[in-house]
Structures are given as C-alpha cells and as structure tokens.
Design an enzyme around this catalytic site. Sequence first.
Site, mmCIF file in Angstrom:
data_model
loop_
_atom_site.group_PDB
_atom_site.id
_atom_site.type_symbol
_atom_site.label_atom_id
_atom_site.label_comp_id
_atom_site.label_asym_id
_atom_site.label_seq_id
_atom_site.Cartn_x
_atom_site.Cartn_y
_atom_site.Cartn_z
ATOM 1 N N LEU A 187 0.717 -1.292 0.050
ATOM 2 C CA LEU A 187 -0.148 -0.044 0.089
ATOM 3 C C LEU A 187 0.860 1.133 0.028
ATOM 4 O O LEU A 187 1.712 1.181 0.834
ATOM 5 C CB LEU A 187 -0.705 0.076 1.171
ATOM 6 C CG LEU A 187 -1.947 1.060 1.213
ATOM 7 C CD1 LEU A 187 -2.962 1.128 0.044
ATOM 8 C CD2 LEU A 187 -2.760 0.871 2.585
ATOM 9 N N ASP A 188 0.640 2.186 -0.713
ATOM 10 C CA ASP A 188 1.634 3.214 -1.237
ATOM 11 C C ASP A 188 1.653 4.403 0.201
ATOM 12 O O ASP A 188 0.882 4.210 0.885
ATOM 13 C CB ASP A 188 0.819 4.134 -2.293
ATOM 14 C CG ASP A 188 1.885 5.248 -2.759
ATOM 15 O OD1 ASP A 188 2.639 4.949 -3.841
ATOM 16 O OD2 ASP A 188 2.295 6.209 -1.983
ATOM 17 N N PRO A 189 2.920 4.638 0.388
ATOM 18 C CA PRO A 189 3.257 5.307 1.752
ATOM 19 C C PRO A 189 2.253 6.583 1.811
ATOM 20 O O PRO A 189 1.753 7.048 2.682
ATOM 21 C CB PRO A 189 4.636 5.867 1.422
ATOM 22 C CG PRO A 189 5.307 4.961 0.891
ATOM 23 C CD PRO A 189 4.408 4.352 -0.388
ATOM 24 N N LEU A 190 1.725 7.061 0.558
ATOM 25 C CA LEU A 190 0.654 8.165 0.737
ATOM 26 C C LEU A 190 -0.738 7.786 0.735
ATOM 27 O O LEU A 190 -1.498 8.533 0.726
ATOM 28 C CB LEU A 190 0.962 9.131 -0.773
ATOM 29 C CG LEU A 190 2.519 9.811 -0.852
ATOM 30 C CD1 LEU A 190 2.408 10.418 -2.060
ATOM 31 C CD2 LEU A 190 2.728 10.794 0.377
ATOM 32 N N ALA A 191 -0.736 6.450 0.729
ATOM 33 C CA ALA A 191 -2.202 6.113 1.156
ATOM 34 C C ALA A 191 -2.307 5.542 2.415
ATOM 35 O O ALA A 191 -1.262 5.138 3.250
ATOM 36 C CB ALA A 191 -2.627 4.804 0.276
#
Length: 315
Positions: A51-55
């Site tokens: 899961l993307d760090p920005l998510a």
Amino acid sequence: MNTRPQRVKTPRRALHGVLLLDKPLGLSSNDALQKAKWLLRAEKAGHTGTLDPLATGLLPLCFGAGTKFSQVSLDADKAYTATLKLGEITTTGDGEGEVLERHPVKLSREQIEAACAQLRGEITQVPPMYSALKHEGRPLYEYARAGITIERPSRQVTIHALDILHWQDDELAIAVRCSKGTYVRTLAEDLGRLLGCGARLSALRRTASGPVSVEQAISLDALAALTESEREALLRPPDSLLADWPELRLSSDEAARFLTGLRRRVAAADAPHVRVYGPEPQAFLGSAHVQAGELIADRLLSPAEVQSLMGTPAA
C-alpha cells in the site's frame, strides 16, 4: 575492557494469524509490518501487497501459518475511497509531483456520472512510472526520479464499482471497487482526461480487501497502547482471508490424509477455491480446489499449526 552494556535481544515467538492494520499516512507497508511484528514479538510475518506510503487504510498482516494465505488477499478484489483534485495534471499523478497543466473546472454532475460510467467494467491501464512495479529488479519510481521513462505493457483490470461520494468545485471524492493490480492513481488521471480538465489524486484510502474491511482494523498507535496479550487477542485466524470461499468439512480420518497432501474423493461440486476443515469447528486445514469429484490441496497447514490454532499443544 569493554564496559558497554549488552543489548538484550527481544525473544521472538511463533504466532499464527492475521492482523488487520489501519496503515497511517507516510509509512511504507514494510515499515508498518516491522513495527507490528516488533510489538507482537512475532517470528515470521509478511504483508499482503504494498500500500503506497501516501495511502492510508487496510493492510492485512500475516503471521506464521497465516503467511501461507497472503496470496489470497493479494489476489482479492480491493475497495478504496479516493479524493481527486480536478483541473490539475502532475508528473506523478498525485500532489507530490510537479504541476504540468492547470485547467478551469466547469462541469455538471451529469458529465461526471457519464465519465464514471465509461470507466466501469473491464478497462485497460498502463501502470504509472511512479509505482513500485519492478523493471530489471528496480522499482519504476527510481527510473522516473532519474528522468528515465520505461515502456510498460498495458494490463486488463476490472472496475466493479465507481461511484461519486462528494463533489464540490474542483474536489471530487469517489468510491472504487476493483480487481487486483488496479492503479487508482491512473484511474484518477483517466477520469480527468474524460472530463477534459485533467485530474490528479490528492488522497487515497483502502477500505476493503476481499472479505475483510478497514472497519475491523486497528492503528499502530492503538496497537502500541495495548498489553501483549491484548495485541495477540486481535489476531484473526488465517481462514479469515478465505471467508468468502465455500467451506468443506472432512472426517478425522479424511482430514489426516488430506494433511499429507493426498487427493480425496468428495461429494462436492467442482470449485476453484474451497477452505477445508476437520470435524472440529476450529480445525482449519488449508485451501484446496475440487475437480472431477476430487479434493486437491493447494496450501496446507502442518499438524502442529492446526493444533496451535485450535489452542491445543502439539503432540
């Protein structure tokens, strides 16, 4: 003489199950996994897809025997809520990149509904350069940061649902339910292209993966505030990742043979995925498929893992 104090190594223990974590903004999936693993003092752990760090949002973490079924969660349909900034196109498809274009936003609800309708069902996506997808062992975002563009093959994904949650001026919030491998960042850009004004992602939250949802998840801060026994009590059984599969129960003799990997004759219809149990309610044995009246094992627990999950000591 060395008088430096010796670092005491935290003893690890064998834990089996699944922890549903609500990943915070800015933290990588692996960092979140390592923090949870340390808090639980677990020997073996893995996550179920980046899961993307920005998510933010749902990140199922698998421990011990649970890691055998992480691929099930990786392959499962996902659900997200996404916030889009309309009228802006960036190099990364989100707010981190350089702004390439700005356009006025003059839209009606009907126009947005029509654009969403065009993106439902099977669509083709080209993975973004700013993604963790690997090329020759390196993630694409490393090439992108160096100004190098790599040709990426397109892929078929399925958008099961795409609905408007909120819209005001240049901010649009949508709910998405999609197949694995879908890039919501790319979906946002495609929606902006159809609307004629461009769009980029400003926030993303995963709300579900297969049968589990973020409502059942715990944050890292809340996990850290618990006692060790309370943390362990949060572990769900490995079959929680398979809860939407058909169930098949075997007798004691048949269960013992199944655990050796032998094919068994069963009175059941063909099925690509089943979860298999022994006669006791908690005796989860593993995953399998049924073909031409035969039960064929896919992923098996060891007898010791079965006993551990049932709360009984191994013989």
